[in-house]
Design a protein around this motif. Structure first.
Motif, PDB file in Angstrom:
ATOM      1  N   CYS A  98       1.109 -49.586  -4.504  1.00 38.54           N
ATOM      2  CA  CYS A  98       0.121 -50.483  -4.682  1.00 38.54           C
ATOM      3  C   CYS A  98      -0.850 -49.377  -4.993  1.00 38.54           C
ATOM      4  N   GLY A  99      -1.488 -48.107  -4.525  1.00 37.59           N
ATOM      5  CA  GLY A  99      -2.334 -47.359  -4.906  1.00 37.59           C
ATOM      6  C   GLY A  99      -1.841 -46.048  -6.130  1.00 37.59           C
TER       7      GLY A  99
ATOM      8  N   GLU B 137     -10.404 -47.350  -3.995  1.00 35.93           N
ATOM      9  CA  GLU B 137      -9.497 -48.153  -3.046  1.00 35.93           C
ATOM     10  C   GLU B 137      -8.392 -46.966  -2.565  1.00 35.93           C
TER      11      GLU B 137
ATOM     12  N   TYR C  52      -9.576 -45.030   1.356  1.00 43.30           N
ATOM     13  CA  TYR C  52      -8.152 -45.360   2.537  1.00 43.30           C
ATOM     14  C   TYR C  52      -7.763 -44.233   2.733  1.00 43.30           C
TER      15      TYR C  52
ATOM     16  N   HIS D 249      -7.470 -46.936   8.353  1.00 46.56           N
ATOM     17  CA  HIS D 249      -6.408 -47.728   8.257  1.00 46.56           C
ATOM     18  C   HIS D 249      -5.333 -46.349   7.164  1.00 46.56           C
TER      19      HIS D 249
ATOM     20  N   SER E 201      -0.116 -50.256   5.632  1.00 47.23           N
ATOM     21  CA  SER E 201       0.057 -50.251   4.392  1.00 47.23           C
ATOM     22  C   SER E 201      -0.408 -51.437   3.558  1.00 47.23           C
ATOM     23  N   CYS E 202      -1.474 -51.593   2.953  1.00 46.12           N
ATOM     24  CA  CYS E 202      -1.925 -52.277   1.413  1.00 46.12           C
ATOM     25  C   CYS E 202      -1.605 -53.662   2.238  1.00 46.12           C
TER      26      CYS E 202
ATOM     27  N   CYS F 104      -3.200 -56.107   4.682  1.00 49.48           N
ATOM     28  CA  CYS F 104      -4.150 -56.898   4.232  1.00 49.48           C
ATOM     29  C   CYS F 104      -4.219 -57.388   3.875  1.00 49.48           C
TER      30      CYS F 104
ATOM     31  N   VAL G 185     -13.051 -53.732 -10.032  1.00 43.10           N
ATOM     32  CA  VAL G 185     -12.735 -55.009  -9.312  1.00 43.10           C
ATOM     33  C   VAL G 185     -13.336 -55.750  -8.879  1.00 43.10           C
TER      34      VAL G 185
ATOM     35  N   THR H  15     -15.774 -58.103  -5.602  1.00 44.02           N
ATOM     36  CA  THR H  15     -15.663 -57.808  -4.538  1.00 44.02           C
ATOM     37  C   THR H  15     -16.713 -59.059  -3.874  1.00 44.02           C
ATOM     38  N   PRO H  16     -16.139 -59.799  -2.992  1.00 35.22           N
ATOM     39  CA  PRO H  16     -14.755 -59.782  -1.919  1.00 35.22           C
ATOM     40  C   PRO H  16     -13.968 -60.008  -2.500  1.00 35.22           C
ATOM     41  N   ILE H  17     -12.622 -60.517  -2.626  1.00 34.24           N
ATOM     42  CA  ILE H  17     -11.984 -60.854  -3.587  1.00 34.24           C
ATOM     43  C   ILE H  17     -11.531 -62.893  -2.753  1.00 34.24           C
TER      44      ILE H  17
ATOM     45  N   ASN I 219     -16.078 -55.776   6.243  1.00 34.28           N
ATOM     46  CA  ASN I 219     -15.674 -55.731   5.349  1.00 34.28           C
ATOM     47  C   ASN I 219     -14.948 -54.292   4.562  1.00 34.28           C
ATOM     48  N   ARG I 220     -15.418 -53.371   4.800  1.00 34.28           N
ATOM     49  CA  ARG I 220     -15.284 -52.091   4.399  1.00 34.28           C
ATOM     50  C   ARG I 220     -14.073 -51.300   4.967  1.00 34.28           C
ATOM     51  N   PRO I 221     -13.023 -52.090   5.993  1.00 27.92           N
ATOM     52  CA  PRO I 221     -12.513 -51.752   7.167  1.00 27.92           C
ATOM     53  C   PRO I 221     -12.268 -50.117   6.773  1.00 27.92           C
TER      54      PRO I 221
ATOM     55  N   TYR J 166     -20.225 -52.128  -3.980  1.00 31.38           N
ATOM     56  CA  TYR J 166     -19.628 -52.488  -2.448  1.00 31.38           C
ATOM     57  C   TYR J 166     -20.632 -52.567  -1.170  1.00 31.38           C
TER      58      TYR J 166
HETATM   59  C1  HEC Z   1      -7.000 -52.826   7.186  1.00 33.32           C
HETATM   60  C2  HEC Z   1      -7.083 -53.723   5.899  1.00 33.32           C
HETATM   61  C3  HEC Z   1      -7.020 -53.131   4.310  1.00 33.32           C
HETATM   62  C4  HEC Z   1      -6.084 -51.615   4.132  1.00 33.32           C
HETATM   63  C5  HEC Z   1      -4.803 -51.182   4.661  1.00 33.32           C
HETATM   64  C6  HEC Z   1      -6.355 -52.465   2.325  1.00 33.32           C
HETATM   65  N1  HEC Z   1      -7.455 -52.531   2.098  1.00 33.32           N
HETATM   66 FE1  HEC Z   1      -7.720 -53.426   0.779  1.00 33.32          FE
HETATM   67  N2  HEC Z   1      -9.217 -54.294   0.649  1.00 33.32           N
HETATM   68  C7  HEC Z   1      -9.717 -55.109   2.530  1.00 33.32           C
HETATM   69  C8  HEC Z   1     -11.039 -55.579   2.688  1.00 33.32           C
HETATM   70  C9  HEC Z   1     -11.245 -56.206   4.003  1.00 33.32           C
HETATM   71  C10 HEC Z   1     -11.458 -55.395   1.201  1.00 33.32           C
HETATM   72  C11 HEC Z   1     -13.214 -56.225   0.884  1.00 33.32           C
HETATM   73  C12 HEC Z   1     -12.861 -57.786   0.916  1.00 33.32           C
HETATM   74  C13 HEC Z   1     -13.666 -58.107   0.528  1.00 33.32           C
HETATM   75  O1  HEC Z   1     -15.081 -57.823   0.994  1.00 33.32           O
HETATM   76  O2  HEC Z   1     -13.673 -59.347   0.699  1.00 33.32           O
HETATM   77  C14 HEC Z   1     -10.173 -55.006   0.329  1.00 33.32           C
HETATM   78  C15 HEC Z   1     -10.549 -54.746  -0.951  1.00 33.32           C
HETATM   79  C16 HEC Z   1      -9.658 -54.588  -1.575  1.00 33.32           C
HETATM   80  C17 HEC Z   1      -9.739 -53.974  -3.197  1.00 33.32           C
HETATM   81  C18 HEC Z   1     -11.336 -54.755  -4.316  1.00 33.32           C
HETATM   82  C19 HEC Z   1     -12.094 -54.230  -4.797  1.00 33.32           C
HETATM   83  C20 HEC Z   1     -13.084 -53.727  -3.387  1.00 33.32           C
HETATM   84  O3  HEC Z   1     -12.749 -52.072  -2.725  1.00 33.32           O
HETATM   85  O4  HEC Z   1     -13.399 -54.372  -2.514  1.00 33.32           O
HETATM   86  C21 HEC Z   1      -8.593 -53.563  -3.710  1.00 33.32           C
HETATM   87  C22 HEC Z   1      -8.567 -53.443  -5.056  1.00 33.32           C
HETATM   88  C23 HEC Z   1      -8.391 -52.842  -2.667  1.00 33.32           C
HETATM   89  N3  HEC Z   1      -8.644 -53.651  -1.362  1.00 33.32           N
HETATM   90  C24 HEC Z   1      -6.823 -52.500  -2.771  1.00 33.32           C
HETATM   91  C25 HEC Z   1      -5.777 -51.553  -1.900  1.00 33.32           C
HETATM   92  C26 HEC Z   1      -5.343 -51.331  -1.716  1.00 33.32           C
HETATM   93  C27 HEC Z   1      -4.748 -50.187  -3.894  1.00 33.32           C
HETATM   94  C28 HEC Z   1      -4.533 -50.598  -0.437  1.00 33.32           C
HETATM   95  C29 HEC Z   1      -3.797 -49.280  -0.234  1.00 33.32           C
HETATM   96  C30 HEC Z   1      -3.940 -47.716  -0.896  1.00 33.32           C
HETATM   97  C31 HEC Z   1      -5.680 -51.110   0.051  1.00 33.32           C
HETATM   98  N4  HEC Z   1      -6.666 -52.315  -0.396  1.00 33.32           N
HETATM   99  C32 HEC Z   1      -5.560 -51.222   1.872  1.00 33.32           C
HETATM  100  C33 HEC Z   1      -8.793 -54.176   4.093  1.00 33.32           C
HETATM  101  C34 HEC Z   1      -7.359 -53.735   2.876  1.00 33.32           C
END
Ligand code: HEC
Ligand code: HEC
Ligand code: HEC
Ligand code: HEC
Ligand code: HEC
Ligand code: HEC
Length: 493
Positions: A135-136, A146, A150, A155, A159-160, A163, A195, A197-199, A320-322, A413
């Protein structure tokens, strides 16, 4: 395929008895085999993974279609040939003929080899796609912001997909479809920057966050010390020790008051946001356990609300930014000073470091070189080693929090957990949201409902805890309490 079958097979059956069609058939069988295998792997692996799904539900069927196309193509070619020569010549395999035996042997070994490789390939791909690396890192530039943030978060070991996808069949397929679009968008450079957000189709928290954390758990009070430094020559400390009343949401486990009250298992808080990023919330509705409904509207907002756009509040409306928390220059520099990574022996280091970080740079290289020049230029008469360390640290902060290639940074964000740099809680708790009878949502001036300040200031002041809490003393000059904190603290200040 012996002469026996040829005799009984009739005209039509013979058409597919050619090598092209047989290879097509082989591809179909292999693809089906891969599909079943991937599906089983997915089923028994416990956690769900979108990309295995893409393979199982898109790539494997894709090969099946290719196989069918080959099969049909073989038939068509054969029919044309038959038509031309008017002489039936179906595929005849005569086991007595050494030539036929050899061809059959080659064909069967190729087929078995092909099946074996398919199995091995599917299994390997399964492992690859399950990893965070996939993913990353596979979509390197797109996901870089991200991924970097991350790795710094709580967290980093989750793994991506846990969530972003969660488990269950429906989302599985949905994720597959949007996942394959993302693969396409990446390949053809069609993705938006940043990219967004929110998704939109992110799953509700019940299916993701709540697989590990549950709203019933009682958190109680959480003490947080937020260390900050001012912009003066010495970078004087101004820190706040807060006791946050997080509380809980399940009446059987603790009082359902405090910040997690919104998650009260029996009631629901819903809202309507005017903008895509959910920063302007003019309408809020609470339904309590008795079914009583209370609607709060922002001053002057009279419109009827489109029910299809109403969202039920869940964990992600605050957290929203965990996993991807991009720090503002101010926050990042405060952290670096508090850790001793930026030396306050350099006069005005807080101001200068923040200044260097709020400038706009079009590429990372440009940022790195200009940050270096700027910091150097400010400290020509200082110990070069200390200055070099400062340059390195400010560059590192930039690298961790700013991604010009994706236009990603704290500015793109919003973080909704507090209220200092973004409206956050004050999107609703702003003194402006009322019922028809004028009853307000907990006003922002009631600081103590959310947290008490146990201690503030610097040095000894931080050790003198005040269990009842003390009024907030803003550093520097008096600030206008009629403003939201984010009205001023919005530019990296
Ligand atoms: C603990 C839960 C969690 C994990 C683990 C996680 N994400 Fe996210 N991610 C989120 C949340 C919550 C949002 C924001 C969603 C929103 O604001 O609606 C998000 C947003 C994103 C976005 C949209 C852009 C942004 O920054 O808002 C991308 C791209 C993304 N994640 C990629 C990844 C990737 C790649 C990984 C693994 C390396 C990953 N995420 C792991 C919870 C997670
Ligand atoms: C696969 C399990 C898992 C999932 C899914 C998950 N978390 Fe966590 N979360 C954890 C673990 C484990 C920790 C503790 C990490 C530590 O203490 O270092 C944690 C810590 C936290 C914390 C406190 C730490 C901090 O300061 O950030 C919050 C808040 C949190 N998670 C929110 C969320 C939200 C919101 C989601 C959904 C978007 C989510 N989590 C999804 C496992 C998970
Ligand atoms: C109204 C906003 C809001 C909602 C909704 C919310 N939280 Fe929180 N949560 C907070 C705040 C504020 C804190 C205090 C700690 C902080 O500021 O990081 C907190 C603390 C936590 C902690 C403890 C962190 C620690 O340091 O011990 C966890 C875990 C957590 N939340 C998970 C969740 C989960 C899971 C959900 C959804 C079921 C959820 N929260 C819903 C605002 C919220
Ligand atoms: C979508 C709107 C919305 C957002 C965003 C929001 N709240 Fe609330 N909150 C409400 C409503 C509505 C109530 C219930 C009305 C009331 O008690 O005034 C409430 C009640 C509360 C209460 C009182 C709970 C009790 O014990 O009765 C606290 C504390 C609280 N919120 C804290 C927060 C914090 C902290 C944040 C930000 C992390 C936050 N809220 C974000 C809408 C919101
Ligand atoms: C609706 C709930 C709520 C109200 C009302 C509220 N706060 Fe907060 N405040 C929070 C939360 C939640 C955080 C923690 C954010 C985090 O975890 O970073 C916070 C953080 C802070 C911080 C630390 C900020 C930082 O990062 O430096 C200060 C200072 C503060 N609040 C002051 C106040 C003052 C003063 C008032 C009253 C005028 C007030 N708050 C009203 C919820 C609230
Ligand atoms: C009218 C504008 C204004 C408002 C409103 C305001 N601040 Fe500030 N704040 C400032 C300025 C300017 C500084 C810088 C003071 C300095 O460096 O000497 C500052 C500094 C701070 C600092 C210490 C330095 C740092 O790292 O940020 C904290 C903490 C802080 N403010 C919190 C808050 C909180 C919480 C609120 C809302 C309750 C708030 N401020 C509202 C203008 C404002």
């Amino acid at each position: 395929m012996s002469q026996e079958t040829e005799r009984h097979g009739g005209g039509k059956a013979r058409l597919w008895q050619n090598w092209v069609s047989l290879s097509g058939l082989m591809v179909v069988i292999a693809a089906f085999f891969a599909f079943v295998l991937l599906w089983l792997l997915e089923l028994f692996a416990g956690s769900s993974n979108p990309y295995v799904g893409i393979l199982a539900f898109l790539v494997a069927p894709g090969f099946m279609i290719l196989g069918i196309a080959l099969f049909v193509a073989g038939i068509l070619v054969e029919r044309r040939r038959l038509h031309r020569s008017r002489e039936p010549r179906a595929l005849v395999i005569d086991l007595a003929s050494p030539k036929h035996r050899r061809t059959l042997l080659i064909f069967s070994s190729c087929s078995i080899g092909f099946l074996f490789l398919t199995a091995l390939g599917s299994y390997q791909t399964f492992h690859l796609t399950e990893s965070t690396t996939f993913c990353g890192e596979v979509c390197h530039t797109v996901m870089e912001p991200e991924r970097v943030a991350y790795q710094d978060g709580a967290h980093a070991r989750v793994s991506c997909v846990e969530c972003h996808i969660g488990s269950g069949a429906e989302w599985f397929v949905r994720a597959k479809l949007s996942g394959s679009y993302q693969v396409y968008a990446t390949l053809f450079n069609k993705y938006p920057r940043p990219v967004p957000t929110p998704i939109k189709n992110l799953r509700p928290a019940q299916d993701t966050c709540e697989q590990c954390h549950w709203p019933e758990s009682f958190v109680g009070d959480v003490v947080r010390t937020v260390r900050s430094f001012q912009g003066d020559e010495e970078g004087s400390e101004y820190s706040v020790k807060l006791e946050l009343k997080v509380g809980g949401a399940d009446p059987t486990r603790g009082p359902t008051s405090g910040i997690h009250w919104h998650m009260n298992v029996a009631n629901k808080v819903e809202y309507f946001a005017e903008d895509e990023s959910r920063q302007t919330i003019p309408w809020v509705r609470v339904t309590d356990r008795e079914g009583q409904v209370t609607v709060y509207r922002a001053d002057g907002y009279e419109d009827e609300v489109d029910e299809s756009k109403v969202r039920r509040m869940d964990c992600m409306d605050c957290h929203n930014r965990p996993a991807h928390n991009f720090h503002s220059p101010n926050k990042a520099v405060n952290l670096a000073i508090s850790l001793g990574r930026l030396d306050r022996a350099l006069p005005y280091i807080k101001t200068n470091a923040v200044y260097a970080l709020v400038q706009e740079y079009s590429t990372k290289d440009e940022a790195m070189s200009e940050i270096g020049d700027f910091i150097q230029s400010k400290y020509r008469d200082q110990d070069p080693n200390v200055v070099a360390k400062a340059v390195e640290e400010v560059r590192a902060i930039y690298g961790r929090n700013f991604f010009p290639a994706m236009k990603a940074s704290w500015l793109s964000y919003p973080n909704n957990i507090g209220h200092k740099e973004w409206p956050g809680c004050f999107r609703c708790h702003d003194d402006n949201h009322k019922t028809e009878d004028g009853e307000k949502v907990l006003e922002l001036s009631r600081c103590d409902a959310c947290h008490i300040i146990l201690a503030q200031g610097s040095g000894d002041e931080l050790d003198q805890l005040d269990a009842k809490g003390q009024p907030f003393r803003h550093p520097g000059e008096e600030y206008d309490t009629g403003w939201l904190c984010s009205d001023c603290h919005n530019g990296g200040l």
